[in-house]
Design a protein around this motif. Sequence first.
Motif, short mmCIF file in Angstrom:
data_model
loop_
_atom_site.label_atom_id
_atom_site.label_comp_id
_atom_site.label_asym_id
_atom_site.label_seq_id
_atom_site.Cartn_x
_atom_site.Cartn_y
_atom_site.Cartn_z
N VAL A 275 -58.92 66.74 -95.63
CA VAL A 275 -57.92 67.82 -96.48
C VAL A 275 -57.04 68.63 -95.48
CG1 VAL A 275 -58.07 69.84 -97.92
CG2 VAL A 275 -59.57 67.85 -98.44
N THR A 276 -57.79 68.91 -94.39
CA THR A 276 -56.91 69.89 -93.33
C THR A 276 -55.85 69.19 -92.94
OG1 THR A 276 -59.07 70.84 -92.84
CG2 THR A 276 -57.04 71.37 -91.42
N ARG A 277 -56.02 67.71 -92.46
CA ARG A 277 -54.96 67.02 -91.91
C ARG A 277 -53.74 66.88 -93.10
NH1 ARG A 277 -59.31 63.49 -89.93
NH2 ARG A 277 -59.61 64.08 -87.83
N GLN A 278 -54.21 66.71 -94.36
CA GLN A 278 -53.27 66.45 -95.51
C GLN A 278 -52.40 67.84 -95.61
OE1 GLN A 278 -52.35 63.93 -96.87
NE2 GLN A 278 -51.32 64.40 -98.73
N MET A 279 -53.13 68.78 -95.55
CA MET A 279 -52.20 70.19 -95.67
C MET A 279 -51.47 70.22 -94.52
SD MET A 279 -53.35 71.72 -98.42
CE MET A 279 -52.44 73.38 -97.91
N LEU A 280 -51.70 69.60 -93.53
CA LEU A 280 -50.55 69.71 -92.24
C LEU A 280 -49.51 68.69 -92.56
CD1 LEU A 280 -53.35 70.35 -89.61
CD2 LEU A 280 -51.39 72.01 -90.26
N THR A 281 -49.29 67.91 -93.23
CA THR A 281 -48.33 66.76 -93.30
C THR A 281 -47.14 67.55 -94.05
OG1 THR A 281 -49.11 66.24 -95.84
CG2 THR A 281 -50.23 64.99 -93.95
N PRO A 282 -46.03 66.87 -93.60
CA PRO A 282 -44.85 67.39 -93.93
C PRO A 282 -44.56 67.45 -95.54
CG PRO A 282 -44.32 65.84 -92.31
CD PRO A 282 -45.90 65.78 -92.51
N GLU A 283 -45.35 66.50 -96.33
CA GLU A 283 -45.11 66.44 -97.62
C GLU A 283 -45.59 67.64 -98.30
OE1 GLU A 283 -44.85 62.49 -95.90
OE2 GLU A 283 -46.30 63.87 -95.80
N VAL A 284 -46.64 68.29 -97.89
CA VAL A 284 -47.46 69.53 -98.37
C VAL A 284 -46.85 70.51 -97.58
CG1 VAL A 284 -49.49 70.77 -98.55
CG2 VAL A 284 -49.50 68.29 -98.62
N LEU A 285 -46.59 70.73 -96.45
CA LEU A 285 -45.83 72.04 -95.83
C LEU A 285 -44.56 72.22 -96.37
CD1 LEU A 285 -47.12 71.56 -92.04
CD2 LEU A 285 -47.94 73.03 -93.56
N ALA A 286 -43.80 71.09 -96.66
CA ALA A 286 -42.41 71.36 -97.00
C ALA A 286 -42.28 71.67 -98.59
CB ALA A 286 -41.54 70.21 -96.75
N ASP A 287 -43.55 71.67 -99.37
CA ASP A 287 -43.49 72.07 -100.74
C ASP A 287 -44.25 73.34 -101.00
OD1 ASP A 287 -43.97 71.89 -103.66
OD2 ASP A 287 -44.37 69.79 -103.54
N PRO A 288 -43.61 74.58 -100.96
CA PRO A 288 -44.34 75.78 -101.45
C PRO A 288 -45.13 75.83 -102.58
CG PRO A 288 -42.04 76.18 -100.64
CD PRO A 288 -42.19 74.47 -100.85
N GLY A 289 -44.71 75.00 -103.66
CA GLY A 289 -45.62 75.17 -104.81
C GLY A 289 -46.84 74.56 -104.50
N ARG A 290 -46.90 73.34 -103.89
CA ARG A 290 -48.02 72.72 -103.50
C ARG A 290 -49.23 73.50 -102.80
NH1 ARG A 290 -46.86 66.49 -101.94
NH2 ARG A 290 -49.20 66.38 -101.98
N PHE A 291 -48.51 73.90 -101.80
CA PHE A 291 -49.17 74.83 -100.66
C PHE A 291 -49.77 76.02 -101.44
CE2 PHE A 291 -50.27 77.24 -97.08
CZ PHE A 291 -50.55 76.40 -96.06
N ASN A 292 -49.16 76.85 -102.07
CA ASN A 292 -49.49 77.96 -102.66
C ASN A 292 -50.74 77.69 -103.53
OD1 ASN A 292 -48.82 80.84 -103.53
ND2 ASN A 292 -48.58 79.93 -105.41
#
Length: 383
Positions: A275-292
């Motif tokens: 999950v930590t690795r997935q959180m660091l992917t551009p797909e998640v980092l570039a999506d404020p909604g998903r990260f929040n």
Amino acid sequence: MAEDQPAEMPPRRSADVPGPGADGAAGVFGTARAAEPGDTEADDYVLPEQQEAPDAAKRRRKRNRVAFGVVAGVLAILLLGLAAIIGFYAKSANDAMNNMQRQPMLPQGERPPEPTAEDGKQAPVNILIMGTDSRGAGDQGRSDVLMMAHVSGDRKTVYLISFPRDLWVNVPGHGMAKINAAYAWGGMPLTVQTVEELTGAHVSHSSIVNFEGFVQVVDAIGGVTVYNHAASPNFPAGYIELDGQSALAFSRERYTLPNGDLDRARRQREVVMAVTRQMLTPEVLADPGRFNEAVNTLAPYFTVDEEFTKAEMTGLALSMRVTSGDSLRQLQAPILGFGTSADGQSIDLVDEEFMAELGTALQDDEMAAYWDKHRDDPPVRNP
């Protein structure tokens, strides 16, 4: 005691592909233990047509909350750090910290000294994370999942160390018992005191978590891919893709695994890393909604000690230099073997020599050296 994934990634395999059976499978260190009276974990990830009645399923889910709680706690720490590092997510981190609960941690008696900073580094931080099996108001429950998150002095590496629930230790004021009894008898303070006495290392902060928000977090980031070292009837060996519900089931299984609790703890650590690795992917980092959504879903299910104030948590987060999943390393607390207590309980025997070495590494910011020396150790030294 540490486990790495293969350097070469084999083809991914979906979690719904039938895996090899594990009936009577013997692991490297012997056959997995049979279920004992009072055990509450179940290997119950089944197809919809095999599911039990709703009321029974609800009771079973309640009994298994502990299986994923500790994972959520580790992630909350790491994700808050990541949110603070990335400036435009600072509000998400602040909101999440405001939603956390707090309670007293300070144990009784003499404690190991706080780690000190050396060689221009900051002091290392040891955060004890408990997943409990409480049934609700008036029931303290036991801490059936226990991990230490060690943040290195240079803030570049986080080590996750699992302490098996059956570890036979001295619980101050109560005598020898399984380590999970400390929480039942004295909550967070006695658990901290027990671990400090066991390791000789100072616990900087502690937390109590449960799994309720975790399924939503995994789904919010689009699922995860983990490496499964031990095949079971529901999950084949190798890389598998998991959504929230299957990730929960993956971390619950125990009796079908060659090394029982030890393999289950390893799976939990694998999910933390995935999950930590997935959180660091551009797909998640570039999506404020998903990260929040991910960060704030965790917060209400996360209780920290009163001394872990928002200011201190923010300071730790801002000091973090963990920038990829490769900086997250996993280990198991050293086990010498298995035994039986005088009253007939199946127990895990402490490897006192290696436990002392681990405690020194946690206290003196020497985990990198400990990792290099013990990363290929078996989970049990003398089976």
